[in-house]
Design an enzyme around this catalytic site. Structure first.
Site, PDB file in Angstrom:
ATOM      1  N   ASP A 190      40.569  36.207  54.041  1.00 35.02           N
ATOM      2  CA  ASP A 190      39.349  36.792  53.485  1.00 35.02           C
ATOM      3  C   ASP A 190      38.595  37.605  54.533  1.00 35.02           C
ATOM      4  OD1 ASP A 190      38.122  37.085  51.062  1.00 35.02           O
ATOM      5  OD2 ASP A 190      36.685  35.458  51.357  1.00 35.02           O
ATOM      6  N   ASP A 236      37.016  32.528  45.234  1.00 37.57           N
ATOM      7  CA  ASP A 236      35.950  31.837  45.957  1.00 37.57           C
ATOM      8  C   ASP A 236      35.432  30.632  45.184  1.00 37.57           C
ATOM      9  OD1 ASP A 236      36.083  33.790  47.958  1.00 37.57           O
ATOM     10  OD2 ASP A 236      34.716  35.102  46.862  1.00 37.57           O
TER      11      ASP A 236
END
EC number: 3.4.23.-
Length: 365
Positions: A190, A236
């Site tokens: 990420d 997420d």
């Protein structure tokens, strides 16, 4: 005010699939309605996942650069239209069962599609469902058509929440070490794709599919026709969510009638997501949410385990294989051979013999 409403709503929507998905991942272990098993993520799967995700993300980015964005999104919309209907149907099925009367004519159906003939016959699709499932599919199809025609943010969020809840429920980590490997790898993934390149942000803005939750920041000004969205990727939600669900199962395995690690990780997720929004607001730049969620979701429970002296128990815990709740599913017909008389004799012998109870492991019990 609009920004506060948008990000507050995103946080609330992110918490719902994690909380209920974790509960359903535990309750499915007590279900007797299905022989289906959840998808268990091993340490090898966890180590490979960031590499596979990076290749997929880069491939999507190149597709958007080379081909027309309109045609790619049309193809993806049809794909997620089908997946979204199935996911939403599975999500609302337990709730809808409460509204059906006791005398509801619930018939069983099975859709079979095979290839070949004789001994070489191979099952391609073997889909089992009932009348209640058809009703749920019909309701979900209404949302699907709404999303396909309008791409409305509410329809997008309904599909996104369904995907997230199903992901937390059906994807299981086998132990805490695997969870640390998965979260650690995706932490690097990420950070690199958000800060190192513009690939993640470009794909997120170009990808017209329910792979993210969105909420308009100008809702108070334009109402339901608002178009300035704040967004949160489903990854997420699902990735920390399956780790939080694992800690809930660990809490139950301790048999102390407390959910200390679950609530700790749940609060840690809220803290990490709130910190992400705060940093994004300060620096006016998209933030990799896992940069803040991973240290919080791993660090907080680990500190609690250190304080309680249960670090060894935490890392030695192995999540047992759990059974999913009843849902339309792929099944297999039993292989039947022999004459009717021999089959009848075989059945009679099985009925006359007492069924031996399978020994369960302590973790399964």
């Amino acid at each position: 005010e609009g920004m506060a409403l948008a990000y507050g709503s995103l946080v609330l929507m992110a918490l719902l699939p994690i909380f209920f998905g974790a509960l359903r991942s535990v309750s499915c272990a007590k279900s007797k309605n299905s022989s289906e098993m959840p998808e268990t993520i091993t340490s090898r799967d966890a180590a490979r996942f960031p590499i596979v995700a990076s290749c997929t993300l880069l491939g999507l980015y190149l597709f958007f650069k080379i081909f027309s964005q309109e045609y790619i999104n049309l193809l993806l919309s049809m794909y997620f239209f089908v997946l979204g209907i199935l996911a939403l149907s599975h999500t609302i099925s337990p709730m809808m069962n409460r509204f059906f009367p006791a005398n509801f004519p619930n018939k069983q159906y099975q859709l079979l599609f095979t290839q070949g003939s004789g001994e070489s016959k191979e099952e391609i699709v073997n889909y089992e469902f009932d009348t209640k499932d058809l009703v749920c599919l019909a309701l979900s199809s209404v949302v699907g058509v709404w999303y396909l025609l309008r791409k409305h943010w509410i329809a997008n969020n309904l599909f996104g929440l369904a995907f997230s809840l199903n992901g937390v429920e059906l994807l299981h980590l086998n132990n805490v070490s695997t969870g640390c490997i998965l979260l650690g790898g995706l932490f690097i993934y990420d950070v690199f794709w958000v800060f190192g390149t513009n690939v993640m942000v470009t794909v997120a803005k170009s990808f017209e599919a329910p792979i993210k939750l969105v909420f308009p920041q100008d809702l108070l000004e334009k109402g339901l026709d608002a178009d300035n969205f704040a967004m949160l990727g489903l990854g997420d939600i699902v990735i920390p969510g399956i780790f939080i669900a694992l800690l809930l199962r660990f809490d139950i395995s301790l048999k102390k009638n407390t959910h200390t690690y679950f609530y700790t990780s749940f609060v840690a997720y809220i803290f990490g997501l709130g910190l992400t929004i705060f940093i994004m607001h300060i620096f006016k730049h998209a933030q990799p949410a896992l940069l803040y969620l991973v240290p919080a979701c791993i660090g907080f429970p680990l500190l609690v385990a250190l304080a309680k002296g249960e670090v060894t128990e935490m890392f030695s815990y192995e999540s047992s294989a759990e059974i999913l709740p009843h849902t339309p599913r792929l099944t297999h017909f039993p292989t039947v051979s022999g004459s009717p008389a021999s089959l009848a004799d075989s059945m009679q012998q099985k009925l006359s013999c007492p069924r031996r109870r399978r020994q369960q492991s302590p973790s399964a019990m």
